[in-house]
Motif scaffolding. Structure first.
Motif, PDB file in Angstrom:
ATOM      1  N   SER A   1       0.803  -0.343  -8.965  1.00 42.08           N
ATOM      2  CA  SER A   1      -0.181   0.685  -9.340  1.00 42.08           C
ATOM      3  C   SER A   1      -1.539   0.094  -9.716  1.00 42.08           C
ATOM      4  O   SER A   1      -2.570   0.694  -9.439  1.00 42.08           O
ATOM      5  N   GLY A   2      -1.553  -1.087 -10.318  1.00 39.59           N
ATOM      6  CA  GLY A   2      -2.813  -1.683 -10.739  1.00 39.59           C
ATOM      7  C   GLY A   2      -3.390  -2.715  -9.786  1.00 39.59           C
ATOM      8  O   GLY A   2      -4.401  -3.347 -10.100  1.00 39.59           O
ATOM      9  N   LEU A   3      -2.761  -2.889  -8.625  1.00 40.77           N
ATOM     10  CA  LEU A   3      -3.255  -3.892  -7.683  1.00 40.77           C
ATOM     11  C   LEU A   3      -4.406  -3.352  -6.840  1.00 40.77           C
ATOM     12  O   LEU A   3      -4.380  -2.203  -6.408  1.00 40.77           O
ATOM     13  N   SER A   4      -5.386  -4.195  -6.596  1.00 43.32           N
ATOM     14  CA  SER A   4      -6.472  -3.847  -5.679  1.00 43.32           C
ATOM     15  C   SER A   4      -6.031  -4.146  -4.250  1.00 43.32           C
ATOM     16  O   SER A   4      -5.017  -4.823  -4.032  1.00 43.32           O
ATOM     17  N   LYS A   5      -6.805  -3.687  -3.281  1.00 35.56           N
ATOM     18  CA  LYS A   5      -6.501  -3.996  -1.879  1.00 35.56           C
ATOM     19  C   LYS A   5      -6.523  -5.511  -1.658  1.00 35.56           C
ATOM     20  O   LYS A   5      -5.696  -6.056  -0.928  1.00 35.56           O
ATOM     21  N   GLN A   6      -7.468  -6.195  -2.300  1.00 30.89           N
ATOM     22  CA  GLN A   6      -7.543  -7.647  -2.161  1.00 30.89           C
ATOM     23  C   GLN A   6      -6.335  -8.325  -2.790  1.00 30.89           C
ATOM     24  O   GLN A   6      -5.798  -9.280  -2.231  1.00 30.89           O
ATOM     25  N   ASP A   7      -5.883  -7.826  -3.948  1.00 31.55           N
ATOM     26  CA  ASP A   7      -4.673  -8.380  -4.572  1.00 31.55           C
ATOM     27  C   ASP A   7      -3.496  -8.300  -3.605  1.00 31.55           C
ATOM     28  O   ASP A   7      -2.729  -9.260  -3.455  1.00 31.55           O
TER      29      ASP A   7
ATOM     30  N   ARG B   1       0.834  -1.216   0.000  1.00 34.52           N
ATOM     31  CA  ARG B   1       0.000   0.000   0.000  1.00 34.52           C
ATOM     32  C   ARG B   1       0.862   1.256   0.000  1.00 34.52           C
ATOM     33  O   ARG B   1       0.554   2.235  -0.673  1.00 34.52           O
TER      34      ARG B   1
ATOM     35  N   GLN C   1       2.162   1.914  -3.343  1.00 33.29           N
ATOM     36  CA  GLN C   1       1.084   2.371  -4.199  1.00 33.29           C
ATOM     37  C   GLN C   1       0.720   3.833  -3.946  1.00 33.29           C
ATOM     38  O   GLN C   1       0.460   4.582  -4.872  1.00 33.29           O
TER      39      GLN C   1
END
Length: 113
Positions: free
Chosen positions: A87-93, A70, A73
């Motif tokens: 940059s393209g990762l979600s919180k779940q990722d 995080r 990011q």
């Protein structure tokens, strides 16, 4: 009166101990393994990088790993490569990757002197 105070205190302690566990959102390590392909180029297949320039992720605490992702990011940590990757990762990722790498056996490493 004293017994009630002890019971109340015990209940509060149990509630306080349960809060951190409930607040931690766990990731899916199997999904994290699927997402880890890009990470493995630098950090190794299981997160045990051979090159001391890259941190070893294996066996680290999942909450630490997710927080680090995080921070890359949102710019709190600065590394152009990592910022581009996350940059393209979600919180779940990020939780899933953290679960995968934290579940790996960390190899000991002692730098040469």
């Amino acid at each position: 009166m004293m017994k009630r105070g002890i019971t109340l205190l015990g209940g509060l302690l149990l509630a306080a101990m349960a809060l951190p566990a409930a607040a931690v959102e766990l990731g899916d390590a199997e999904r994290g393994a699927e997402l880890a392909g890009t990470c493995q180029a630098c950090h190794g297949p299981t997160g045990n990088a051979d090159n001391p320039a890259f941190p070893r992720l294996a066996g680290q605490h999942a909450d630490y790993l997710a927080a680090a992702l995080r921070q890359y990011q949102n710019g709190e940590r600065s590394n152009a490569i990592m910022q581009g990757i996350v940059s393209g990762l979600s919180k779940q990722d990020m939780r899933d990757l953290a679960a995968y790498f934290s579940g790996q056996q960390g190899d000991l490493y002692t730098p040469e002197r």
